[in-house]
Design a protein around this motif. Structure first.
Motif, PDB file in Angstrom:
ATOM      1  N   VAL A   1       0.861  -1.185   0.000  1.00  0.00           N
ATOM      2  CA  VAL A   1       0.000   0.000   0.000  1.00  0.00           C
ATOM      3  C   VAL A   1       0.898   1.236   0.000  1.00  0.00           C
ATOM      4  O   VAL A   1       1.882   1.299   0.745  1.00  0.00           O
ATOM      5  CB  VAL A   1      -0.919   0.003   1.250  1.00  0.00           C
ATOM      6  N   SER A   2       0.554   2.225  -0.824  1.00  0.00           N
ATOM      7  CA  SER A   2       1.339   3.459  -0.918  1.00  0.00           C
ATOM      8  C   SER A   2       1.098   4.326   0.318  1.00  0.00           C
ATOM      9  O   SER A   2       0.123   4.119   1.048  1.00  0.00           O
ATOM     10  CB  SER A   2       0.946   4.246  -2.165  1.00  0.00           C
ATOM     11  N   PRO A   3       1.947   5.341   0.536  1.00  0.00           N
ATOM     12  CA  PRO A   3       1.728   6.253   1.666  1.00  0.00           C
ATOM     13  C   PRO A   3       0.369   6.961   1.616  1.00  0.00           C
ATOM     14  O   PRO A   3      -0.158   7.370   2.636  1.00  0.00           O
ATOM     15  CB  PRO A   3       2.876   7.253   1.537  1.00  0.00           C
ATOM     16  N   GLU A   4      -0.199   7.070   0.416  1.00  0.00           N
ATOM     17  CA  GLU A   4      -1.512   7.711   0.248  1.00  0.00           C
ATOM     18  C   GLU A   4      -2.658   6.735   0.449  1.00  0.00           C
ATOM     19  O   GLU A   4      -3.825   7.118   0.401  1.00  0.00           O
ATOM     20  CB  GLU A   4      -1.626   8.332  -1.155  1.00  0.00           C
ATOM     21  N   GLY A   5      -2.348   5.449   0.639  1.00  0.00           N
ATOM     22  CA  GLY A   5      -3.391   4.449   0.874  1.00  0.00           C
ATOM     23  C   GLY A   5      -3.826   3.692  -0.356  1.00  0.00           C
ATOM     24  O   GLY A   5      -4.799   2.940  -0.308  1.00  0.00           O
ATOM     25  N   LYS A   6      -3.101   3.838  -1.462  1.00  0.00           N
ATOM     26  CA  LYS A   6      -3.472   3.121  -2.687  1.00  0.00           C
ATOM     27  C   LYS A   6      -2.865   1.726  -2.681  1.00  0.00           C
ATOM     28  O   LYS A   6      -1.719   1.532  -2.289  1.00  0.00           O
ATOM     29  CB  LYS A   6      -3.003   3.887  -3.919  1.00  0.00           C
TER      30      LYS A   6
END
Length: 183
Positions: A155-160
């Motif tokens: 999961v990316s830092p942005e939540g993706k």
């Protein structure tokens, strides 16, 4: 005659199971918001990692969304899973190498609470740990496409949701090195 009967019986069982799975899938989709505590905003965006809330080792609720700001590996594992256990040394290396930019959230599946706690202690797992109760497993499996163990989601830092890998594959660690940059 027996072969024909057995063929029809097997066909009937298969059709019944497919119908039951479809019904269960629709039921799981209906209950997903309540059972897995998926937020409405994240459920509407295909690219966002579905949020969930599970108890940590101290019994406190831990939401996936609380880890935003860093990359997150969600490691769905169980103490009964040989490949999960074999993957721990590589996960420890990744955690040590990237812990400033990365968090690992271990999600224990299909274990009793006692077996989960014992495994975390025995294998000295330094990252965050939560436990998925059996009654939530089907919802979590559907949300993350869990078809086997281990399953790892990035999961990316942005939540993706960037990637989901089923099994223990060295290419996963190469992907992390490319994503996070050699340090």
């Amino acid at each position: 005659m027996k072969k024909i009967f057995l063929t029809f019986a097997l066909l009937a069982v298969t059709i019944s199971m497919m119908a039951a799975c479809a019904n269960k899938s629709q039921k799981a989709q209906t209950n997903e918001t309540v059972t897995a505590q998926t937020t409405a905003a994240e459920a509407d965006d295909d690219e966002m990692a579905p949020n969930f809330e599970l108890p940590d080792l101290q019994g406190n609720p831990r939401k996936l969304s609380s880890l935003r700001g860093k990359y997150v590996i969600i490691d769905f594992w169980g103490s009964w899973c040989v490949w999960c256990i074999r993957g721990f040394p590589a996960m420890k290396d990744v955690y040590a190498k990237y812990k400033d930019d990365l968090e690992i959230l271990g999600v224990d599946c299909q274990d009793s609470e006692r077996k989960w706690r014992t495994a975390v202690e025995q294998y000295e797992l330094p990252w965050l740990q939560v436990r998925c109760p059996d009654d939530m497993m089907s919802d979590l499996a559907q949300m993350y496409g869990i078809e086997g163990f281990p399953t790892k989601a990035v999961v990316s830092p942005e939540g993706k949701l960037l990637k989901v890998v089923v099994g223990e594959d060295p290419a996963f660690y190469t992907y992390l090195d490319e994503l996070l940059g050699e340090k």
